[in-house]
Design an enzyme around this catalytic site. Structure first.
Site, PDB file in Angstrom:
ATOM      1  N   PRO A  18     -23.032 -41.957 -14.933  1.00 36.06           N
ATOM      2  CA  PRO A  18     -23.934 -42.527 -15.931  1.00 36.06           C
ATOM      3  C   PRO A  18     -24.723 -43.718 -15.393  1.00 36.06           C
ATOM      4  O   PRO A  18     -24.226 -44.500 -14.589  1.00 36.06           O
ATOM      5  CB  PRO A  18     -22.984 -42.961 -17.051  1.00 36.06           C
ATOM      6  CG  PRO A  18     -21.798 -42.079 -16.889  1.00 36.06           C
ATOM      7  CD  PRO A  18     -21.657 -41.871 -15.419  1.00 36.06           C
ATOM      8  N   GLU A  19     -25.965 -43.828 -15.826  1.00 35.92           N
ATOM      9  CA  GLU A  19     -26.815 -44.946 -15.437  1.00 35.92           C
ATOM     10  C   GLU A  19     -26.467 -46.172 -16.278  1.00 35.92           C
ATOM     11  O   GLU A  19     -25.790 -46.082 -17.309  1.00 35.92           O
ATOM     12  CB  GLU A  19     -28.291 -44.575 -15.652  1.00 35.92           C
ATOM     13  CG  GLU A  19     -28.707 -43.245 -15.058  1.00 35.92           C
ATOM     14  CD  GLU A  19     -28.956 -43.304 -13.571  1.00 35.92           C
ATOM     15  OE1 GLU A  19     -29.351 -44.363 -13.059  1.00 35.92           O
ATOM     16  OE2 GLU A  19     -28.771 -42.261 -12.909  1.00 35.92           O
TER      17      GLU A  19
ATOM     18  N   LYS B 163     -22.405 -51.094 -15.057  1.00 36.25           N
ATOM     19  CA  LYS B 163     -21.775 -49.874 -15.540  1.00 36.25           C
ATOM     20  C   LYS B 163     -20.369 -50.129 -16.086  1.00 36.25           C
ATOM     21  O   LYS B 163     -19.592 -49.201 -16.265  1.00 36.25           O
ATOM     22  CB  LYS B 163     -21.743 -48.831 -14.426  1.00 36.25           C
ATOM     23  CG  LYS B 163     -23.147 -48.444 -13.962  1.00 36.25           C
ATOM     24  CD  LYS B 163     -23.118 -47.360 -12.911  1.00 36.25           C
ATOM     25  CE  LYS B 163     -24.533 -47.007 -12.475  1.00 36.25           C
ATOM     26  NZ  LYS B 163     -24.551 -45.886 -11.504  1.00 36.25           N
TER      27      LYS B 163
ATOM     28  N   ASN C  97     -28.165 -42.374  -9.817  1.00 34.56           N
ATOM     29  CA  ASN C  97     -28.923 -41.438  -8.992  1.00 34.56           C
ATOM     30  C   ASN C  97     -30.255 -41.038  -9.614  1.00 34.56           C
ATOM     31  O   ASN C  97     -31.235 -40.804  -8.915  1.00 34.56           O
ATOM     32  CB  ASN C  97     -28.092 -40.182  -8.696  1.00 34.56           C
ATOM     33  CG  ASN C  97     -28.533 -39.494  -7.431  1.00 34.56           C
ATOM     34  OD1 ASN C  97     -28.840 -40.131  -6.426  1.00 34.56           O
ATOM     35  ND2 ASN C  97     -28.597 -38.176  -7.465  1.00 34.56           N
TER      36      ASN C  97
ATOM     37  N   ARG D 207     -24.864 -38.461  -2.507  1.00 34.21           N
ATOM     38  CA  ARG D 207     -25.554 -38.008  -3.714  1.00 34.21           C
ATOM     39  C   ARG D 207     -26.745 -37.151  -3.295  1.00 34.21           C
ATOM     40  O   ARG D 207     -27.276 -37.289  -2.193  1.00 34.21           O
ATOM     41  CB  ARG D 207     -26.054 -39.194  -4.554  1.00 34.21           C
ATOM     42  CG  ARG D 207     -24.973 -40.132  -5.059  1.00 34.21           C
ATOM     43  CD  ARG D 207     -24.128 -39.497  -6.139  1.00 34.21           C
ATOM     44  NE  ARG D 207     -23.147 -40.431  -6.677  1.00 34.21           N
ATOM     45  CZ  ARG D 207     -21.917 -40.597  -6.195  1.00 34.21           C
ATOM     46  NH1 ARG D 207     -21.519 -39.894  -5.139  1.00 34.21           N
ATOM     47  NH2 ARG D 207     -21.082 -41.453  -6.734  1.00 34.21           N
TER      48      ARG D 207
END
Length: 276
Positions: free
Chosen positions: A2-3, A51, A167, A251
């Site tokens: 999650p961003e 985060k 990402n 990623r």
């Protein structure tokens, strides 16, 4: 993963639902916390830092949670069915009016609120910090440029540089700034603009679940992210995709070789490789 805006929105919703209310159910189902019961505690606030999420209680303790790859907090009315299996629940915090369920939260800790910096003090400036200032921007720039010998893609994901980019935003920031994710950080034109754009995109989406970087909240929300093999929205070139980073930090990076000139893998496929 999650961003930062996803965690920010979760914190905002939890804060509105729980702050000032007493828990009638306070289960912690994480293996390290199963002995604790928060029933009867009053929630005094919920704060997101990058985060990381902290739910604070009136006894001077905080419940820390980190979403990692698949964690989330859901809010329900009492009696509603949960959208994820009960065996994935790691925390259930319920008041008379709302039920907050934390699913797949692999990282959880109950600690004194005063000790929260122990878990987030290493982070770079939080791009969604409501008190963001020129000093925050300058510190983020100092940390970013100190990674001059590293590729900009992984550097943008480094929470010790600045907290909040995942990402999706890494990919979209590189596209919008016209730089390959494999460009060395020292070769990035105007790195301060990269930081400003990262913050702008996170702020743009912080109060809604949709994460759009194009301005479209419909089907065309992203420029290149997860669009490997599709046509670039600007020039029509096929978007490329390749893995970037090492080991568990690897990623997928998506980029347009025309709109984002610069270094890139020699044999990058157009479509994302299948995960096994």
């Amino acid at each position: 993963m999650p961003e930062g805006d996803t965690v920010y929105l979760a914190g905002k919703r939890l804060r509105a639902a729980l702050t000032g209310r007493t828990l009638v159910r306070g289960e912690l189902r994480h293996p390290r916390l199963a002995e604790y019961d928060l029933t009867g505690r009053t929630v005094t606030g919920v704060a997101s830092v990058g985060k990381h999420l902290f739910t604070r209680f009136d006894d001077g303790r905080s419940l820390h949670s980190h979403f990692r790859m698949d964690g989330s907090w859901h809010l329900y009315r009492p009696g509603m069915s949960w959208q994820r299996p009960a065996y994935e629940a790691r925390a259930v915090l319920a008041t008379e009016e709302r039920v907050a369920v934390g699913f797949a939260l692999h990282d959880m800790e109950l600690l004194p609120t005063a000790d929260e910096p122990r878990l987030v003090g290493h982070l770079g400036p939080d791009l969604l910090d409501p008190d963001w200032s020129d000093a925050h921007a300058a510190e983020a720039l100092r940390r970013l440029t100190a990674r001059g010998d590293s590729e900009i893609g992984p550097v943008l994901l480094e929470q010790r540089v600045m907290a909040g980019v995942g990402n999706l935003y890494k990919t979209e920031v590189c596209f919008l700034r016209g730089i390959s994710p494999w460009t060395l950080t020292r070769d990035v034109p105007d790195p301060a603009a990269v930081i400003a754009l990262s913050r702008e995109l996170l702020l743009r989406n912080a109060d809604r679940p949709e994460q759009s970087t194009t301005g479209d909240l419909g089907r065309n929300q992203h420029w290149v992210f997860e669009r490997g093999g599709q046509r670039c929205r600007r020039c029509g070139t096929r978007i490329r995709v390749a893995e970037q980073g090492e080991s568990v930090y690897a990623r997928l990076s998506y980029w347009c070789p025309v709109c984002q000139p610069g270094p890139a893998p020699a044999h990058a496929p157009r479509r994302a490789p299948r995960r096994r």
